[in-house]
Design a protein around this motif. Structure first.
Motif, PDB file in Angstrom:
ATOM      1  N   HIS A 229       0.883  -1.195   0.036  1.00 36.27           N
ATOM      2  CA  HIS A 229      -0.149   0.057  -0.021  1.00 36.27           C
ATOM      3  C   HIS A 229       0.915   1.435  -0.219  1.00 36.27           C
ATOM      4  CE1 HIS A 229      -2.025  -3.204   2.088  1.00 36.27           C
ATOM      5  NE2 HIS A 229      -3.061  -3.014   1.281  1.00 36.27           N
ATOM      6  N   GLY A 230       1.991   1.067  -0.359  1.00 39.22           N
ATOM      7  CA  GLY A 230       2.928   2.411  -0.284  1.00 39.22           C
ATOM      8  C   GLY A 230       3.331   2.742   1.037  1.00 39.22           C
ATOM      9  N   LEU A 231       3.125   2.095   2.312  1.00 40.98           N
ATOM     10  CA  LEU A 231       3.366   2.169   3.522  1.00 40.98           C
ATOM     11  C   LEU A 231       4.841   1.672   4.246  1.00 40.98           C
ATOM     12  CD1 LEU A 231      -0.368   2.369   4.830  1.00 40.98           C
ATOM     13  CD2 LEU A 231       1.005   4.230   4.125  1.00 40.98           C
ATOM     14  N   ALA A 232       5.492   1.097   3.486  1.00 41.89           N
ATOM     15  CA  ALA A 232       6.663   0.414   3.937  1.00 41.89           C
ATOM     16  C   ALA A 232       7.768   1.479   4.413  1.00 41.89           C
ATOM     17  CB  ALA A 232       7.290  -0.495   2.950  1.00 41.89           C
ATOM     18  N   GLY A 233       8.084   1.345   5.622  1.00 45.86           N
ATOM     19  CA  GLY A 233       9.261   2.165   6.224  1.00 45.86           C
ATOM     20  C   GLY A 233       8.514   3.396   6.988  1.00 45.86           C
ATOM     21  N   GLU A 234       7.234   3.465   7.118  1.00 48.78           N
ATOM     22  CA  GLU A 234       6.770   4.646   8.001  1.00 48.78           C
ATOM     23  C   GLU A 234       6.908   4.381   9.436  1.00 48.78           C
ATOM     24  OE1 GLU A 234       5.250   7.211   7.084  1.00 48.78           O
ATOM     25  OE2 GLU A 234       5.598   6.813   4.799  1.00 48.78           O
ATOM     26  N   ILE A 235       8.242   4.162   9.856  1.00 48.85           N
ATOM     27  CA  ILE A 235       8.467   3.862  11.333  1.00 48.85           C
ATOM     28  C   ILE A 235       8.229   4.896  12.489  1.00 48.85           C
ATOM     29  CG2 ILE A 235      10.340   2.246  10.399  1.00 48.85           C
ATOM     30  CD1 ILE A 235      12.236   4.604  11.250  1.00 48.85           C
ATOM     31  N   GLY A 236       7.817   5.897  11.794  1.00 50.13           N
ATOM     32  CA  GLY A 236       7.522   7.259  13.019  1.00 50.13           C
ATOM     33  C   GLY A 236       6.145   6.747  13.484  1.00 50.13           C
ATOM     34  N   TYR A 237       5.621   5.722  13.225  1.00 48.41           N
ATOM     35  CA  TYR A 237       4.410   5.545  13.816  1.00 48.41           C
ATOM     36  C   TYR A 237       4.555   4.062  14.884  1.00 48.41           C
ATOM     37  CZ  TYR A 237       1.774   8.445  10.665  1.00 48.41           C
ATOM     38  OH  TYR A 237       1.290   9.538   9.826  1.00 48.41           O
ATOM     39  N   LEU A 238       5.833   3.727  14.740  1.00 47.71           N
ATOM     40  CA  LEU A 238       6.104   2.416  15.859  1.00 47.71           C
ATOM     41  C   LEU A 238       5.887   3.094  17.303  1.00 47.71           C
ATOM     42  CD1 LEU A 238       9.117   0.789  13.967  1.00 47.71           C
ATOM     43  CD2 LEU A 238       6.938  -0.082  14.392  1.00 47.71           C
ATOM     44  N   PRO A 239       5.679   2.187  18.028  1.00 48.38           N
ATOM     45  CA  PRO A 239       5.677   2.617  19.579  1.00 48.38           C
ATOM     46  C   PRO A 239       7.101   3.171  19.882  1.00 48.38           C
ATOM     47  CG  PRO A 239       4.520   0.668  19.320  1.00 48.38           C
ATOM     48  CD  PRO A 239       5.403   1.016  17.901  1.00 48.38           C
ATOM     49  N   GLY A 240       7.132   4.447  20.582  1.00 48.08           N
ATOM     50  CA  GLY A 240       8.341   4.866  21.400  1.00 48.08           C
ATOM     51  C   GLY A 240       8.756   4.226  22.633  1.00 48.08           C
ATOM     52  N   ALA A 241       9.647   4.895  23.249  1.00 53.14           N
ATOM     53  CA  ALA A 241      10.082   4.226  24.535  1.00 53.14           C
ATOM     54  C   ALA A 241       8.974   4.534  25.647  1.00 53.14           C
ATOM     55  CB  ALA A 241      11.338   5.045  25.103  1.00 53.14           C
ATOM     56  N   GLY A 242       8.055   5.322  25.546  1.00 52.87           N
ATOM     57  CA  GLY A 242       7.058   5.801  26.403  1.00 52.87           C
ATOM     58  C   GLY A 242       5.657   5.344  25.855  1.00 52.87           C
ATOM     59  N   SER A 243       4.706   6.048  25.894  1.00 61.13           N
ATOM     60  CA  SER A 243       3.237   5.699  25.583  1.00 61.13           C
ATOM     61  C   SER A 243       3.223   6.514  24.161  1.00 61.13           C
ATOM     62  CB  SER A 243       2.298   6.057  26.328  1.00 61.13           C
ATOM     63  OG  SER A 243       2.360   7.776  26.633  1.00 61.13           O
ATOM     64  N   GLY A 244       3.848   6.927  23.703  1.00 56.14           N
ATOM     65  CA  GLY A 244       3.733   7.614  22.223  1.00 56.14           C
ATOM     66  C   GLY A 244       4.368   6.783  21.180  1.00 56.14           C
ATOM     67  N   THR A 245       4.421   7.523  19.941  1.00 54.60           N
ATOM     68  CA  THR A 245       5.287   6.933  18.884  1.00 54.60           C
ATOM     69  C   THR A 245       6.539   7.437  18.970  1.00 54.60           C
ATOM     70  OG1 THR A 245       4.471   8.853  17.472  1.00 54.60           O
ATOM     71  CG2 THR A 245       2.986   6.924  17.295  1.00 54.60           C
ATOM     72  N   LEU A 246       7.343   6.756  17.922  1.00 53.40           N
ATOM     73  CA  LEU A 246       8.908   7.165  17.668  1.00 53.40           C
ATOM     74  C   LEU A 246       8.882   8.577  17.222  1.00 53.40           C
ATOM     75  CD1 LEU A 246      10.668   4.165  16.019  1.00 53.40           C
ATOM     76  CD2 LEU A 246      11.293   5.270  18.360  1.00 53.40           C
ATOM     77  N   ALA A 247       7.649   9.166  16.472  1.00 53.15           N
ATOM     78  CA  ALA A 247       7.858  10.283  15.951  1.00 53.15           C
ATOM     79  C   ALA A 247       7.585  11.412  16.983  1.00 53.15           C
ATOM     80  CB  ALA A 247       7.130  10.496  14.726  1.00 53.15           C
TER      81      ALA A 247
END
Length: 358
Positions: A229-247
Motif C-alpha cells: 500500500h506504499g506504507l513500508a518504512g513509516e517507522i514514525g508510527y512505531l511505539p516509542g520508549a514511552g506511551s507515544g510513537t517514535l515520531a
C-alpha cells in the motif's frame, strides 16, 4: 501484442541508448565492443536511433591510422528532457534535465505559497523555458506516502505535511502532456543513494530520514521496497520508549511534550550546541527497529536533521552491537530530488525508444 522481433529491437535500442548516455560520445565500434552485440546489429540500431532523432552523428573519430574512420554519436535533438520536482515543507524545488541527466535549469518556490499553485507555477515555467523540446517524463517527490499502484498521495493521521495531501498528476494535467510519476521522498532518496550515493554496490540497505517526520527507505536484494500500500518504512508510527510513537518521542526530545513533529530548526540548534544525546538515542531506536527486522548491510542517515555532522557518532554510541554499518548518506538534503531525476530518466528513456519504435 508486439512481435518477438519488435520486442528484441526495442530492447537493443534501449540498451544502446543507455550506453550512449553513460559514455557521452561513442562510435559504433565502441558500442559493439562494450555491449557484446554484433556490428551489424549495432549499426542497424544506431540507424534507427539516429533516424528517430534520439542520436546524432557529431563528427569523425581521429585515429591517426589509414582505413575507415569511425563516426561519433551522442544524444540527438529529439531526445527531449525530463522534469524532476520535490514537494516538501521547505517549498517546491525542481530540475529540468536532458536525457543524460545533466541539469539544464533549476526552479524553486519557497515555503508559504499554496502547494498546488507552487507546483503548477514551476511546471509552467519549466515547459515555457524548454521551448519546443519534448518533455518525456515528470517525476514528483512527495513528503507523504504514495500508493505504488495509483500514485495517489496517502493521508495518514498526524501527517507532518498535511499541505501535501494532493494529487500532483491532477494538478499538472493541464500543463504537461508527459506521464507524471509520483513517489515518496524517502523512497526516492534511497533510490538516489543506491544509484550514485553512499549505497552504490550495496544490495540491501536502509535510508533513515530524520527531519520533519521520520521514515525509512528500504532496498532489499537490489529492490526498492514500497509495500503493498506504499506504507513500508513509516517507522514514525512505531511505539516509542514511552506511551507515544517514535515520531512523537523524537519531537518531545527536541522541544518538549507539546512540540510539533516538524521542529527541524530547534533540532539543528540542539546539535549545533552539542546537545546530541537526546536525538542520538531517539534516532538509534529508529535504526535498531529497522536492523532487527530486515538486517541490512548498511544504514544511511539522511534528511535535514539526519545529515547533521554531529549526529552520527551519538547514534552509533546508542545502538546495540550489530554487524550493520551506519553512515551518512552522501547526497545530503538534495537526495530525494536526485531520486526524482533518476526516476524520470528511467521512464523517459524507455518511453522515447518505445515511441520511436511504434
Amino acid at each position: 501484442m508486439p512481435s518477438p522481433q519488435a520486442v528484441l529491437r526495442e530492447a537493443t535500442d534501449r540498451r544502446l541508448l543507455e550506453e550512449v548516455v553513460t559514455r557521452g560520445r561513442v562510435t559504433r565500434a565502441e558500442l559493439a565492443a562494450t555491449t557484446g552485440l554484433s556490428k551489424p546489429t549495432v549499426s542497424e540500431a544506431v540507424r534507427r536511433l539516429t533516424e528517430g532523432g534520439l542520436l546524432e552523428a557529431t563528427g569523425a573519430q581521429e585515429t591517426g591510422r589509414r582505413g575507415r574512420v569511425g563516426t561519433f554519436y551522442e544524444l540527438g535533438p529529439a531526445a527531449g528532457w525530463v522534469l524532476a520536482i520535490e514537494v516538501g515543507q521547505s517549498g517546491v524545488r525542481a530540475w529540468s534535465a536532458d536525457l543524460a541527466g545533466a541539469v539544464l535549469r533549476e526552479h524553486e518556490r519557497p515555503a508559504g505559497a499554496e502547494v498546488a499553485a507552487a507546483l503548477l507555477s514551476i511546471a509552467s515555467e519549466a515547459v515555457t523555458q524548454a521551448g519546443e523540446g519534448i518533455l518525456r517524463a515528470v517525476a514528483v517527490s512527495m513528503a507523504n506516502p504514495v500508493d505504488p499502484g495509483t500514485h495517489d498521495v496517502i493521508a495518514l493521521p498526524d501527517s507532518p505535511f498535511p499541505e501535501g495531501l494532493m494529487s500532483p498528476a491532477d494538478t499538472l494535467a493541464g500543463v504537461v502532456a508527459a506521464p507524471v510519476w509520483v513517489d515518496n521522498d524517502v523512497n526516492l532518496a534511497a533510490l538516489a543513494e543506491q544509484r550514485a550515493g553512499g549505497a552504490v554496490g550495496v544490495s540491501s540497505f536502509a535510508y533513515v530520514f530524520v527531519g520533519p517526520g521520520l521514515g525509512v527507505g528500504l532496498y532489499l536484494g537490489d529492490r526498492l521496497i514500497r509495500g503493498a500500500h506504499g506504507l513500508a518504512g513509516e517507522i514514525g508510527y512505531l511505539p516509542g520508549a514511552g506511551s507515544g510513537t517514535l515520531a512523537a518521542e523524537l519531537a518531545a526530545g527536541i522541544g518538549g511534550p507539546d512540540a510539533p513533529s516538524n521542529d527541524v530548526e530547534t533540532a539543528l540548534r540542539m546539535l549545533d550546541n552539542g546537545d546530541t544525546e537526546t536525538l542520538g538515542c531517539a534516532v538509534a531506536r529508529a535504526v535498531a527497529s529497522v536492523t532487527a527486522v530486515v538486517d541490512p548491510e548498511l544504514v544511511l542517515l539522511g534528511g535535514p536533521v539526519g545529515c547533521h555532522p554531529a549526529l552520527l557518532e551519538p547514534v552509533r554510541a546508542a545502538l546495540p552491537p550489530s554487524p550493520t554499518r551506519l553512515e551518512y548518506g552522501t547526497l545530503g538534503t538534495l537526495a530525494s530530488l536526485h531520486g526524482a531525476t533518476y526516476s524520470a530518466l528511467e521512464h523517459a528513456r524507455a518511453a522515447a525508444v518505445r515511441v520511436m519504435s511504434a
